[in-house]
Design a protein around this motif. Sequence first.
Motif, PDB file in Angstrom:
ATOM      1  N   ARG A 159      -1.994  -3.087  -9.220  1.00 31.09           N
ATOM      2  CA  ARG A 159      -0.657  -3.023  -8.625  1.00 31.09           C
ATOM      3  C   ARG A 159       0.083  -4.350  -8.792  1.00 31.09           C
ATOM      4  O   ARG A 159      -0.520  -5.408  -8.979  1.00 31.09           O
ATOM      5  CB  ARG A 159      -0.766  -2.656  -7.142  1.00 31.09           C
ATOM      6  N   ASN A 168       0.841  -1.189   0.000  1.00 35.33           N
ATOM      7  CA  ASN A 168       0.000   0.000   0.000  1.00 35.33           C
ATOM      8  C   ASN A 168       0.880   1.245   0.000  1.00 35.33           C
ATOM      9  O   ASN A 168       2.117   1.163  -0.091  1.00 35.33           O
ATOM     10  CB  ASN A 168      -0.983  -0.015   1.173  1.00 35.33           C
ATOM     11  N   GLU A 169       0.263   2.403   0.120  1.00 35.60           N
ATOM     12  CA  GLU A 169       1.033   3.651   0.055  1.00 35.60           C
ATOM     13  C   GLU A 169       2.044   3.770   1.181  1.00 35.60           C
ATOM     14  O   GLU A 169       3.065   4.441   1.042  1.00 35.60           O
ATOM     15  CB  GLU A 169       0.071   4.847   0.065  1.00 35.60           C
TER      16      GLU A 169
END
Length: 458
Positions: free
Chosen positions: A430, A416-417
Amino acid sequence: MQNLIVATDAYKLTHHLQYPSGLTKLYSYAEARVGGQFPTVSWFGLQAVIADHLLAPITTQMIDEAEQLSALTFGTTAYFNRDVWERVRDLGYLPIRIKALPEGLEVPLGVPLFTLESTQEWFATTLNALETVLMHVWYPTTIATNSWYIKRDLAPLFDKSGTAAGLALAVNDFGLRGATSLLSGARGGAAHLLHFRGSDNLAASQYIADHYQEAGRALSVWATEHSVATAYGPGQGEIDYVLAQLERAGDDAIVSIVIDSYDAQNFVPDVIGHPTVLAKIKQRSGRVVLRPDSGDPLTMDLQILDQLDALFGHEINVKGYRVLKENVGVIQGDGMKRETILALYEGILAAGWSADNLVVGSGGGLLQEGMTRDTERFAIKASYAQINGEAVLLHKQPKTDPTKTSKAGRFKVVYNEGQQLKTAAFDDERDDVLRVVYENGDFYPEDFQTIEARTQLI
């Protein structure tokens, strides 16, 4: 060699008769479920499990043996799927695909560690018979996780009072003799060596060489045991015992000496303090560490440190902690597990001693005590199937224990970020962190250095 067909739970041999008609694909995943002892796992050991169990070809002899055992177990031959195993034999490999996270990663609980799927329609109903051997990855991963959290606990103490080199050798594996089998001791010991270098577990070192292409991972030293010490007897015998080790090991060798055969509390003043022994130690370049093998660890180790201080003196290092002169120290090998290791190191720091004065060895507390599949709540569950050409999402959701609710569908694992691993839908754009490690007989292992590099976050 273990026969893979019978390396499973007996009831799984009946499952090909139980699934819905028209099942042509099955997909399962493994995870350490939320609620385990540690919030993350140090992922390790799958490629070794695959190499141990899934690479050997199925033979007619194995099929015959499995059919006979099935008949003896169930009282009938009707449950054994001879046809599917003959197809596997003729194919020459298992028709499956295994995708897994790269070993060495620290993985949050609840994130899939690997996925398993059938690649031939006729193997779908037999796929989960492989769950049993693949589930054994819980053990090296749980041991690696325990050692990882020990290292995380000790790192601030070495940073505060000692050196990074001291941390790498702070915890030694003494656990091979207490393991449930030679294979489990090798696997668990290899997992410990992912995070530390000290080990007397030669089987683990060889296991890493055989499965991860790194020879000589474990580091050990000249070390005595009670059979050696007591062969010299008490009194003058203890002086002779120590002198023999110092003379035979070589002046530059690290020497570990067990000291509690008779009187550990007075061993330092009476034996190490003997003029001949004292002079010999001061002439050496190699370190001498003393091992009390009984008594309260902190009480004994602080007493021995103080006694050694009286004989050899100490220096104050740049961090303000005492370090014994003449390259002497203590090794604690009794009563050590994660909690007591941390408490012991905290105790010697509280007394003003650097962590570099101490190393520990751990046996059952490192490879056995309290370690089960439920420690990190390992599970393998089917989550996707194709039945009569239709995609079917599979999952369980028990009202009596919602924590056992399983995932449905096929997955990716993505960052994730915040660069944390998380589960994502199969069609997520992704990049998938899961990579193919086995597919239709092709195996894609990694070397130990590559895996270890992923753990270097401290």
